[in-house]
Design a protein around this motif. Structure first.
Motif, PDB file in Angstrom:
ATOM      1  N   PHE A  91     -31.511  10.950  20.554  1.00 59.66           N
ATOM      2  CA  PHE A  91     -30.539  10.278  19.695  1.00 59.66           C
ATOM      3  C   PHE A  91     -29.387  11.204  19.307  1.00 59.66           C
ATOM      4  CE2 PHE A  91     -34.416   7.742  18.769  1.00 59.66           C
ATOM      5  CZ  PHE A  91     -33.954   6.534  19.258  1.00 59.66           C
ATOM      6  N   GLY A  92     -29.285  12.345  19.981  1.00 58.12           N
ATOM      7  CA  GLY A  92     -28.167  13.249  19.731  1.00 58.12           C
ATOM      8  C   GLY A  92     -28.377  14.152  18.520  1.00 58.12           C
ATOM      9  N   TYR A  93     -27.279  14.762  18.079  1.00 60.77           N
ATOM     10  CA  TYR A  93     -27.340  15.787  17.037  1.00 60.77           C
ATOM     11  C   TYR A  93     -26.482  15.429  15.820  1.00 60.77           C
ATOM     12  CZ  TYR A  93     -29.520  18.753  20.578  1.00 60.77           C
ATOM     13  OH  TYR A  93     -30.379  19.270  21.521  1.00 60.77           O
ATOM     14  N   GLY A  94     -26.261  14.132  15.619  1.00 59.63           N
ATOM     15  CA  GLY A  94     -25.406  13.706  14.512  1.00 59.63           C
ATOM     16  C   GLY A  94     -25.864  14.197  13.153  1.00 59.63           C
ATOM     17  N   ARG A  95     -27.175  14.355  12.972  1.00 58.27           N
ATOM     18  CA  ARG A  95     -27.690  14.772  11.669  1.00 58.27           C
ATOM     19  C   ARG A  95     -27.483  16.248  11.371  1.00 58.27           C
ATOM     20  NH1 ARG A  95     -33.136  11.497   9.932  1.00 58.27           N
ATOM     21  NH2 ARG A  95     -32.322   9.403  10.245  1.00 58.27           N
ATOM     22  N   GLU A  96     -26.954  16.990  12.339  1.00 56.86           N
ATOM     23  CA  GLU A  96     -26.611  18.392  12.086  1.00 56.86           C
ATOM     24  C   GLU A  96     -25.664  18.485  10.885  1.00 56.86           C
ATOM     25  OE1 GLU A  96     -27.318  21.375  13.512  1.00 56.86           O
ATOM     26  OE2 GLU A  96     -27.823  21.092  15.632  1.00 56.86           O
ATOM     27  N   ARG A  97     -24.783  17.516  10.743  1.00 56.15           N
ATOM     28  CA  ARG A  97     -23.822  17.539   9.631  1.00 56.15           C
ATOM     29  C   ARG A  97     -24.533  17.428   8.293  1.00 56.15           C
ATOM     30  NH1 ARG A  97     -19.278  13.360  11.679  1.00 56.15           N
ATOM     31  NH2 ARG A  97     -18.513  13.569   9.530  1.00 56.15           N
ATOM     32  N   TYR A  98     -25.623  16.665   8.246  1.00 58.94           N
ATOM     33  CA  TYR A  98     -26.390  16.560   7.009  1.00 58.94           C
ATOM     34  C   TYR A  98     -27.113  17.871   6.695  1.00 58.94           C
ATOM     35  CZ  TYR A  98     -25.768  11.540   7.844  1.00 58.94           C
ATOM     36  OH  TYR A  98     -25.240  10.294   8.081  1.00 58.94           O
ATOM     37  N   ILE A  99     -27.633  18.509   7.740  1.00 61.70           N
ATOM     38  CA  ILE A  99     -28.365  19.765   7.541  1.00 61.70           C
ATOM     39  C   ILE A  99     -27.443  20.836   6.989  1.00 61.70           C
ATOM     40  CG2 ILE A  99     -29.571  21.640   8.745  1.00 61.70           C
ATOM     41  CD1 ILE A  99     -30.636  19.493  10.689  1.00 61.70           C
ATOM     42  N   TYR A 100     -26.259  20.966   7.571  1.00 63.30           N
ATOM     43  CA  TYR A 100     -25.338  22.005   7.110  1.00 63.30           C
ATOM     44  C   TYR A 100     -24.792  21.681   5.724  1.00 63.30           C
ATOM     45  CZ  TYR A 100     -25.476  24.657  11.415  1.00 63.30           C
ATOM     46  OH  TYR A 100     -25.896  25.447  12.453  1.00 63.30           O
ATOM     47  N   ALA A 101     -24.634  20.401   5.409  1.00 64.78           N
ATOM     48  CA  ALA A 101     -24.217  20.038   4.058  1.00 64.78           C
ATOM     49  C   ALA A 101     -25.299  20.407   3.046  1.00 64.78           C
ATOM     50  CB  ALA A 101     -23.914  18.546   3.983  1.00 64.78           C
ATOM     51  N   PHE A 102     -26.571  20.266   3.432  1.00 67.60           N
ATOM     52  CA  PHE A 102     -27.668  20.660   2.548  1.00 67.60           C
ATOM     53  C   PHE A 102     -27.685  22.181   2.355  1.00 67.60           C
ATOM     54  CE2 PHE A 102     -32.121  21.578   1.486  1.00 67.60           C
ATOM     55  CZ  PHE A 102     -32.293  20.696   0.423  1.00 67.60           C
ATOM     56  N   LEU A 103     -27.383  22.910   3.424  1.00 68.67           N
ATOM     57  CA  LEU A 103     -27.294  24.370   3.306  1.00 68.67           C
ATOM     58  C   LEU A 103     -26.207  24.780   2.313  1.00 68.67           C
ATOM     59  CD1 LEU A 103     -27.680  25.559   7.023  1.00 68.67           C
ATOM     60  CD2 LEU A 103     -29.353  25.748   5.176  1.00 68.67           C
ATOM     61  N   VAL A 104     -25.126  23.999   2.269  1.00 64.66           N
ATOM     62  CA  VAL A 104     -24.044  24.276   1.322  1.00 64.66           C
ATOM     63  C   VAL A 104     -24.573  24.234  -0.111  1.00 64.66           C
ATOM     64  CG1 VAL A 104     -21.946  23.301   0.303  1.00 64.66           C
ATOM     65  CG2 VAL A 104     -22.127  23.559   2.786  1.00 64.66           C
ATOM     66  N   LEU A 141     -28.078   7.591  12.366  1.00 65.44           N
ATOM     67  CA  LEU A 141     -28.464   8.766  13.144  1.00 65.44           C
ATOM     68  C   LEU A 141     -27.494   9.912  12.892  1.00 65.44           C
ATOM     69  CD1 LEU A 141     -29.234   6.953  16.506  1.00 65.44           C
ATOM     70  CD2 LEU A 141     -30.862   7.661  14.735  1.00 65.44           C
ATOM     71  N   GLY A 142     -26.381   9.596  12.299  1.00 67.07           N
ATOM     72  CA  GLY A 142     -25.323  10.528  11.940  1.00 67.07           C
ATOM     73  C   GLY A 142     -24.274   9.722  11.210  1.00 67.07           C
ATOM     74  N   PRO A 143     -23.251  10.386  10.679  1.00 70.70           N
ATOM     75  CA  PRO A 143     -22.226   9.650   9.934  1.00 70.70           C
ATOM     76  C   PRO A 143     -21.531   8.567  10.743  1.00 70.70           C
ATOM     77  CG  PRO A 143     -22.041  11.990   9.506  1.00 70.70           C
ATOM     78  CD  PRO A 143     -23.039  11.843  10.614  1.00 70.70           C
ATOM     79  N   GLU A 144     -21.358   8.802  12.052  1.00 69.63           N
ATOM     80  CA  GLU A 144     -20.662   7.828  12.888  1.00 69.63           C
ATOM     81  C   GLU A 144     -21.547   7.239  13.978  1.00 69.63           C
ATOM     82  OE1 GLU A 144     -18.588  10.889  12.519  1.00 69.63           O
ATOM     83  OE2 GLU A 144     -17.758   9.935  10.745  1.00 69.63           O
ATOM     84  N   GLU A 145     -22.846   7.193  13.729  1.00 73.01           N
ATOM     85  CA  GLU A 145     -23.752   6.611  14.722  1.00 73.01           C
ATOM     86  C   GLU A 145     -24.868   5.873  13.994  1.00 73.01           C
ATOM     87  OE1 GLU A 145     -25.776   7.703  18.993  1.00 73.01           O
ATOM     88  OE2 GLU A 145     -25.267   9.318  17.615  1.00 73.01           O
ATOM     89  N   LEU A 146     -25.009   4.598  14.326  1.00 76.93           N
ATOM     90  CA  LEU A 146     -25.964   3.740  13.633  1.00 76.93           C
ATOM     91  C   LEU A 146     -26.967   3.149  14.615  1.00 76.93           C
ATOM     92  CD1 LEU A 146     -26.536   2.424  10.815  1.00 76.93           C
ATOM     93  CD2 LEU A 146     -25.124   0.503  11.584  1.00 76.93           C
ATOM     94  N   LEU A 147     -28.234   3.178  14.218  1.00 81.64           N
ATOM     95  CA  LEU A 147     -29.286   2.518  14.993  1.00 81.64           C
ATOM     96  C   LEU A 147     -29.585   1.167  14.353  1.00 81.64           C
ATOM     97  CD1 LEU A 147     -32.547   4.003  16.399  1.00 81.64           C
ATOM     98  CD2 LEU A 147     -32.670   1.982  14.950  1.00 81.64           C
TER      99      LEU A 147
END
Length: 326
Positions: free
Chosen positions: A70-83, A251-257
């Motif tokens: 399903f790709g890596y769209g959630r990487e943005r959520y992970i890095y935002a959590f690291l912030v 699945l990410g900010p711009e990808e919906l299942l």
């Protein structure tokens, strides 16, 4: 990262924070103000945070792989959590420690014009960054209040930058107040108190960011408007008669299942069902372009089974209207 990710706001915040961090540290060296040291670390942490957001946006663009279909769209959520973690530890906890040390062993501020001048410059720069973040957010938040926007935004970058910039502006005012009272009274304790207040503020903002990003990491459904559009697109009243139940997941900010069990006509042939599903998928993608992964399961709706079965509204994801099915 797409434009909706707020790249312009992130770059503006990064440029402002790097310049401010250098200026604050220089002011600390000349004045010995603990507020200036805490604020310089705060700005340095913010700069790192913007770097993390940009890195997350870059990594999220990677193509799907067999291991991550399903790709890596959630990487943005992970890095935002690291912030939020960086803001809590490097920014908040350091400021509290520095404030405590300054209160325990206060000393007068030297060369007062350095911290005051830098704080005024920083307020101007942060106001510019905050204004950019507000402008970028207004383009996508619609009629939502600011509180609703921060809580419901699926792209984490803009809420993060907004809260960081707001915290920075309030922190600068607290630092200016602490320095001003220390200069007016000749008591360096006020500088330490201002630093403590900055630390508490940063920790509160970090907690809010962590809570909101955690929700995105766990997986959020589409917004109310998107769900309504999908429901309208699926049912055509002919080949697809109803939605028995449906689930959506970002699945990410711009990808919906989108996964749904749909009711089809009892007399429909396999070919007609396949055609109906393909047509429904096309309608969904036309109505909600970010719906890129769609699974539709055909079924024959049964009123008796609906009454006997569990209510999908009680299960995660909720119901789209008619409950039950096979």
């Amino acid at each position: 990262m797409s434009a909706s990710g707020g790249t312009k706001a992130i770059v503006a915040a990064l440029a402002a924070n790097l310049a401010i961090a250098v200026a604050k540290f220089v002011a600390f060296i000349f004045s010995g103000s603990s507020s200036m040291l805490a604020e310089s670390v705060h700005s340095l942490a913010d700069s790192g945070n913007q770097g993390l957001l940009l890195l997350g946006g870059k990594k999220a663009q990677r193509a799907a792989t067999p291991q991550h279909p399903f790709g890596y769209g959630r990487e943005r959520y992970i890095y935002a959590f690291l912030v939020s973690i960086v803001l809590f530890s490097v920014g908040g906890m350091f400021a509290i420690y520095e404030g405590y040390e300054k209160i325990k062993e206060p000393h007068a501020i030297e060369h007062w014009y350095w911290p005051v001048g830098v704080l005024v410059f920083a307020i101007i720069a942060e106001t510019f960054s905050f204004r950019t973040a507000i402008k970028e957010s207004n383009a996508i938040r619609g009629k939502q209040s600011w509180k609703e926007f921060v809580r419901r935004a699926k792209a984490p970058e803009l809420p993060v930058v907004l809260l960081e910039d707001l915290g920075a502006l309030v922190g600068l005012i607290l630092a200016l107040g602490g320095v001003g009272l220390a200069l007016a009274t000749g008591d360096g304790v006020w500088d330490g108190i201002g630093t403590l207040c900055i630390g508490v503020l940063l920790i509160l903002i970090a907690i809010v960011l962590a809570a909101e990003t955690k929700s995105l990491l766990l997986g959020e459904s589409a917004g109310i408007e998107e769900v309504a559009k999908i429901e309208d697109a699926v049912v055509d009243g002919d080949s697809v008669t109803r939605i028995i139940h449906m689930r959506t997941l970002h699945l990410g900010p711009e990808e919906l299942l989108v996964a749904a069990k749909i009711g089809v006509r009892n007399e429909a042939t396999a070919a007609e069902v396949a055609t109906a599903i393909n047509a429904a998928e096309e309608r969904i993608r036309a109505a909600v372009p970010i719906a890129r992964v769609i699974y539709l399961e055909p079924d024959i709706y049964s009123e008796a089974a609906a009454k006997a079965g569990e209510n999908p509204a009680k299960s995660p994801g909720g119901s789209t209207g008619d409950s039950g099915g096979h």
